[in-house]
Design a protein around this motif. Sequence first.
Motif, PDB file in Angstrom:
ATOM      1  N   LYS A  36       0.831  -1.198   0.000  1.00  0.00           N
ATOM      2  CA  LYS A  36       0.000   0.000   0.000  1.00  0.00           C
ATOM      3  C   LYS A  36       0.875   1.262   0.000  1.00  0.00           C
ATOM      4  O   LYS A  36       1.064   1.895   1.048  1.00  0.00           O
ATOM      5  N   PRO A  37       1.401   1.631  -1.161  1.00  0.00           N
ATOM      6  CA  PRO A  37       2.196   2.864  -1.224  1.00  0.00           C
ATOM      7  C   PRO A  37       1.317   4.085  -0.954  1.00  0.00           C
ATOM      8  O   PRO A  37       0.144   4.107  -1.338  1.00  0.00           O
ATOM      9  N   LEU A  38       1.900   5.078  -0.304  1.00  0.00           N
ATOM     10  CA  LEU A  38       1.137   6.284   0.020  1.00  0.00           C
ATOM     11  C   LEU A  38       2.040   7.509  -0.003  1.00  0.00           C
ATOM     12  O   LEU A  38       3.266   7.400  -0.086  1.00  0.00           O
ATOM     13  N   ASP A  39       1.399   8.673   0.092  1.00  0.00           N
ATOM     14  CA  ASP A  39       2.128   9.947   0.128  1.00  0.00           C
ATOM     15  C   ASP A  39       2.525  10.224   1.574  1.00  0.00           C
ATOM     16  O   ASP A  39       1.700  10.616   2.396  1.00  0.00           O
ATOM     17  N   ILE A  40       3.794  10.000   1.891  1.00  0.00           N
ATOM     18  CA  ILE A  40       4.257  10.119   3.268  1.00  0.00           C
ATOM     19  C   ILE A  40       4.171  11.557   3.779  1.00  0.00           C
ATOM     20  O   ILE A  40       3.913  11.786   4.973  1.00  0.00           O
ATOM     21  N   MET A  41       4.341  12.539   2.910  1.00  0.00           N
ATOM     22  CA  MET A  41       4.276  13.927   3.347  1.00  0.00           C
ATOM     23  C   MET A  41       2.857  14.283   3.800  1.00  0.00           C
ATOM     24  O   MET A  41       2.668  14.961   4.812  1.00  0.00           O
ATOM     25  N   GLN A  42       1.870  13.811   3.056  1.00  0.00           N
ATOM     26  CA  GLN A  42       0.485  14.033   3.474  1.00  0.00           C
ATOM     27  C   GLN A  42       0.172  13.246   4.738  1.00  0.00           C
ATOM     28  O   GLN A  42      -0.597  13.712   5.598  1.00  0.00           O
ATOM     29  N   LEU A  43       0.747  12.052   4.864  1.00  0.00           N
ATOM     30  CA  LEU A  43       0.524  11.267   6.074  1.00  0.00           C
ATOM     31  C   LEU A  43       1.060  12.008   7.295  1.00  0.00           C
ATOM     32  O   LEU A  43       0.404  12.070   8.337  1.00  0.00           O
ATOM     33  N   PHE A  44       2.261  12.573   7.180  1.00  0.00           N
ATOM     34  CA  PHE A  44       2.816  13.356   8.286  1.00  0.00           C
ATOM     35  C   PHE A  44       1.867  14.497   8.657  1.00  0.00           C
ATOM     36  O   PHE A  44       1.577  14.728   9.831  1.00  0.00           O
ATOM     37  N   GLU A  45       1.400  15.203   7.640  1.00  0.00           N
ATOM     38  CA  GLU A  45       0.512  16.344   7.874  1.00  0.00           C
ATOM     39  C   GLU A  45      -0.778  15.920   8.571  1.00  0.00           C
ATOM     40  O   GLU A  45      -1.285  16.623   9.455  1.00  0.00           O
ATOM     41  N   ARG A  46      -1.290  14.755   8.179  1.00  0.00           N
ATOM     42  CA  ARG A  46      -2.568  14.278   8.728  1.00  0.00           C
ATOM     43  C   ARG A  46      -2.435  13.696  10.130  1.00  0.00           C
ATOM     44  O   ARG A  46      -3.431  13.601  10.861  1.00  0.00           O
ATOM     45  N   THR A  47      -1.214  13.278  10.517  1.00  0.00           N
ATOM     46  CA  THR A  47      -1.061  12.558  11.779  1.00  0.00           C
ATOM     47  C   THR A  47      -0.098  13.246  12.759  1.00  0.00           C
ATOM     48  O   THR A  47       0.375  12.617  13.709  1.00  0.00           O
ATOM     49  N   GLY A  48       0.179  14.524  12.523  1.00  0.00           N
ATOM     50  CA  GLY A  48       0.965  15.281  13.495  1.00  0.00           C
ATOM     51  C   GLY A  48       2.466  15.209  13.321  1.00  0.00           C
ATOM     52  O   GLY A  48       3.210  15.654  14.201  1.00  0.00           O
ATOM     53  N   GLY A  49       2.928  14.672  12.203  1.00  0.00           N
ATOM     54  CA  GLY A  49       4.362  14.605  11.961  1.00  0.00           C
ATOM     55  C   GLY A  49       4.849  15.755  11.100  1.00  0.00           C
ATOM     56  O   GLY A  49       4.063  16.592  10.648  1.00  0.00           O
ATOM     57  N   LEU A  50       6.154  15.795  10.882  1.00  0.00           N
ATOM     58  CA  LEU A  50       6.770  16.810  10.034  1.00  0.00           C
ATOM     59  C   LEU A  50       7.680  16.132   9.018  1.00  0.00           C
ATOM     60  O   LEU A  50       8.325  15.130   9.337  1.00  0.00           O
ATOM     61  N   PRO A  51       7.751  16.672   7.794  1.00  0.00           N
ATOM     62  CA  PRO A  51       8.733  16.146   6.842  1.00  0.00           C
ATOM     63  C   PRO A  51      10.141  16.392   7.370  1.00  0.00           C
ATOM     64  O   PRO A  51      10.353  17.304   8.180  1.00  0.00           O
ATOM     65  N   PRO A  52      11.111  15.574   6.951  1.00  0.00           N
ATOM     66  CA  PRO A  52      12.458  15.678   7.517  1.00  0.00           C
ATOM     67  C   PRO A  52      13.041  17.090   7.523  1.00  0.00           C
ATOM     68  O   PRO A  52      13.637  17.507   8.519  1.00  0.00           O
TER      69      PRO A  52
END
Length: 199
Positions: A36-52
């Motif tokens: 299940k590939p996904l957009d990790i940057m959007q995942l960070f945004e949706r779950t309280g994370g930050l891109p590196p």
Amino acid sequence: MAHIDYYFTTISPFTYLAGDRLEKIAAARGAEITYKPLDIMQLFERTGGLPPAKRHPSRIEYRMQELPRWAEHLKMPLNPKPAHFPVNMAPSSYAVIAAQNAGGGNIGALVQGFLQAVWAEERDISDDAVIRDILQAHGFDPDLCDKGLLTGAETYGRNLEEAVAAGVFGAPFYIVRETDLRFWGQDRLDFLDRHLEAL
């Protein structure tokens, strides 16, 4: 038979460092994997994370120590500052989705092929020629690069929504569907293996 939902992104260094261990575990335990590939940057945004690049300097510095340390431990080549990172992950993700739907090749090796291209080979996995080459190298029709783009986009978006709903917040992330047990990170694969053995 256990079923593993494998959430990942084709640009994650820690997903790269997982190598083929997930596939070996699944084969040994008789488990199936859904990629299940996904957009990790959007995942960070949706779950309280930050891109590196937006993380605190101490986290950035630690990451730059941790990546070479793990690469040495696992005996895997890795450039912690690759030429093509970050890069648009959607085209390679669509290719993975199309390949999984089509079958006929080695999907686990295909995923690792994209990751290796970024972190060890200085290749741009948003480039059509690179995507075609990696598809063909792992037993898939290179024309999958251009097929099923609408389906790929829909599945890619759906994977993100499913990930958020399932409690995913990073990559690689493994969920055993039958038990809803979650394992985040390539360094949790031994725990995943132990869990599958006990089922």
